[in-house]
Design a protein around this motif. Structure first.
Motif, short mmCIF file in Angstrom:
data_model
loop_
_atom_site.label_atom_id
_atom_site.label_comp_id
_atom_site.label_asym_id
_atom_site.label_seq_id
_atom_site.Cartn_x
_atom_site.Cartn_y
_atom_site.Cartn_z
N LYS A 180 -3.78 9.01 -12.50
CA LYS A 180 -2.54 8.25 -12.29
C LYS A 180 -2.61 6.89 -12.99
CE LYS A 180 -1.06 5.99 -8.48
NZ LYS A 180 -0.46 4.80 -9.11
N ALA A 181 -1.53 6.53 -13.65
CA ALA A 181 -1.45 5.19 -14.25
C ALA A 181 -1.64 4.17 -13.12
CB ALA A 181 -0.11 5.01 -14.96
N PRO A 182 -2.62 3.28 -13.23
CA PRO A 182 -3.03 2.47 -12.08
C PRO A 182 -1.93 1.58 -11.48
CG PRO A 182 -4.62 2.28 -13.88
CD PRO A 182 -3.48 3.09 -14.41
N LEU A 183 -1.00 1.11 -12.30
CA LEU A 183 0.01 0.21 -11.77
C LEU A 183 1.30 0.92 -11.35
CD1 LEU A 183 -0.41 -2.87 -14.14
CD2 LEU A 183 -1.44 -2.46 -11.90
N GLN A 184 1.35 2.20 -11.60
CA GLN A 184 2.57 2.95 -11.30
C GLN A 184 2.65 3.29 -9.80
OE1 GLN A 184 3.11 7.44 -11.90
NE2 GLN A 184 3.83 6.60 -13.84
N HIS A 185 3.85 3.15 -9.25
CA HIS A 185 4.09 3.58 -7.87
C HIS A 185 4.55 5.03 -7.88
CE1 HIS A 185 3.69 -0.57 -6.75
NE2 HIS A 185 4.74 -0.92 -7.47
N LEU A 186 3.96 5.81 -7.00
CA LEU A 186 4.28 7.24 -6.94
C LEU A 186 4.74 7.57 -5.53
CD1 LEU A 186 4.10 10.10 -8.25
CD2 LEU A 186 1.77 10.22 -7.35
N ILE A 187 5.92 8.13 -5.42
CA ILE A 187 6.46 8.48 -4.09
C ILE A 187 6.58 9.99 -3.98
CG2 ILE A 187 8.29 8.08 -2.41
CD1 ILE A 187 9.20 5.68 -4.00
N ILE A 188 6.04 10.53 -2.90
CA ILE A 188 6.09 11.97 -2.65
C ILE A 188 6.83 12.20 -1.34
CG2 ILE A 188 4.65 13.99 -2.09
CD1 ILE A 188 2.52 12.71 -4.01
N THR A 189 7.78 13.11 -1.35
CA THR A 189 8.51 13.40 -0.11
C THR A 189 8.34 14.86 0.29
OG1 THR A 189 10.67 14.24 -0.86
CG2 THR A 189 10.34 11.87 -1.02
N GLY A 190 8.67 15.12 1.54
CA GLY A 190 8.69 16.49 2.07
C GLY A 190 7.91 16.58 3.37
N TRP A 191 8.35 17.49 4.24
CA TRP A 191 7.65 17.60 5.52
C TRP A 191 6.30 18.29 5.33
CZ3 TRP A 191 6.51 22.41 7.64
CH2 TRP A 191 7.26 23.50 7.20
N GLY A 192 5.42 18.06 6.30
CA GLY A 192 4.12 18.73 6.28
C GLY A 192 3.21 18.31 5.15
N ALA A 193 3.16 17.00 4.88
CA ALA A 193 2.25 16.52 3.83
C ALA A 193 0.82 16.88 4.21
CB ALA A 193 2.39 15.00 3.69
N PRO A 194 0.05 17.46 3.29
CA PRO A 194 -1.33 17.86 3.62
C PRO A 194 -2.23 16.64 3.88
CG PRO A 194 -0.84 18.29 1.29
CD PRO A 194 0.44 17.85 1.92
N ASP A 195 -3.23 16.85 4.72
CA ASP A 195 -4.14 15.75 5.12
C ASP A 195 -4.76 15.05 3.92
OD1 ASP A 195 -3.67 16.27 7.73
OD2 ASP A 195 -5.48 17.46 8.05
N GLU A 196 -5.15 15.82 2.92
CA GLU A 196 -5.80 15.24 1.73
C GLU A 196 -4.90 14.18 1.12
OE1 GLU A 196 -5.36 18.45 2.28
OE2 GLU A 196 -7.12 19.63 1.71
N LEU A 197 -3.60 14.51 1.05
CA LEU A 197 -2.64 13.59 0.43
C LEU A 197 -2.42 12.37 1.32
CD1 LEU A 197 -0.70 13.13 -1.91
CD2 LEU A 197 1.04 14.39 -0.61
N VAL A 198 -2.31 12.62 2.62
CA VAL A 198 -2.10 11.52 3.57
C VAL A 198 -3.28 10.55 3.50
CG1 VAL A 198 -1.97 10.97 6.04
CG2 VAL A 198 -0.56 12.81 5.09
N GLN A 199 -4.49 11.11 3.42
CA GLN A 199 -5.67 10.25 3.36
C GLN A 199 -5.72 9.44 2.08
OE1 GLN A 199 -9.28 12.41 4.37
NE2 GLN A 199 -8.25 13.01 6.26
N PHE A 200 -5.27 10.04 1.00
CA PHE A 200 -5.32 9.39 -0.30
C PHE A 200 -4.24 8.30 -0.44
CE2 PHE A 200 -3.93 9.58 -4.86
CZ PHE A 200 -5.02 8.90 -5.39
N ALA A 201 -3.11 8.50 0.22
CA ALA A 201 -1.95 7.62 0.04
C ALA A 201 -2.20 6.22 0.60
CB ALA A 201 -0.73 8.25 0.70
N ASP A 202 -1.44 5.26 0.08
CA ASP A 202 -1.52 3.87 0.56
C ASP A 202 -0.48 3.60 1.64
OD1 ASP A 202 -3.39 2.81 -1.55
OD2 ASP A 202 -1.79 3.64 -2.79
#
Ligand code: ATP
Ligand code: MG
Length: 184
Positions: free
Chosen positions: A138-160
């Protein structure tokens, strides 16, 4: 002794990974609120929609068109017919390939992957691999938004930043149908 505020002082300029999940309404619209905010700050933004829920263009797509906001819709309606599922899976993989080109491109300041949790839930894409790829690319300064129900734990842990929309009431429960300007 440093206070909590001091020790948690944010560092300048980190591209955030933001997840809007949960069963309640507001995941996509909150993401688009941020997109509009960033767009207003002359930031380069784009949306990739993984699952499109109805055939006709929704209000946000029409608005984006008028504003000149880059928008890709790669889903094509969604049913539980197995043939459609296969086609949807292929399109979702294509959409991820496109998303990867945007996420590595540092000229984009904010990217929205709308309904991206679905390909992860259906295991068309592996959540661990996706997170590992993001970590690496991921480009370090870019903001990335992910939507949708049931986000997997791996993603939740990684997210800010993770927000879970919780349904308290929804008009659908009273039998009120989807309305323009509210649902699409
Ligand atoms: P929105 O796009 O309004 O922010 P969302 O992204 O949180 O909603 P999705 O899971 O993408 O919600 O669902 C899309 C549609 O389903 C929306 O029209 C929304 O109003 C409706 N919806 C969301 N949550 C519920 C619910 N708990 N019960 C019934 N319908 C819902
Ligand atoms: Mg949504």
């Amino acid at each position: 002794m440093p206070g909590i505020l001091e020790s948690n002082r944010p560092c300048a300029g980190k591209g955030l990974v933001i997840v809007n999940t949960g069963y309640g309404k507001g995941k996509t619209t909150a993401a688009l609120g941020l997109l509009l905010r960033a767009w207003g700050q002359n930031m380069r933004v784009c949306v990739i929609q993984f699952i499109k829920e109805n055939g006709s263009a929704s209000g946000e797509v029409l608005a984006a068109r008028q504003l000149g906001i880059e928008w890709h819709t790669l889903g094509d309606g969604f049913t539980w017919e197995s043939q459609d599922l296969m086609r949807t899976e292929i399109r979702a993989r294509d959409a991820w390939a496109l998303a990867q080109t945007k996420i590595t491109d540092s000229t984009y300041d904010l990217v929205v992957l709308d309904e991206f949790t679905y390909p992860l839930q259906f295991r068309w894409l592996d959540a661990k691999e996706v997170v590992a790829w993001l970590q690496e690319n991921k480009a370090p300064l870019q903001h990335l938004i992910i939507t949708g129900w049931g986000a997997p734990d791996e993603l939740v842990q990684f997210a800010d930043l993770v927000t879970e929309m919780q349904k308290v009431k929804h008009p659908f429960d009273q039998g009120i149908q989807a309305q323009p300007g509210i649902e699409f």
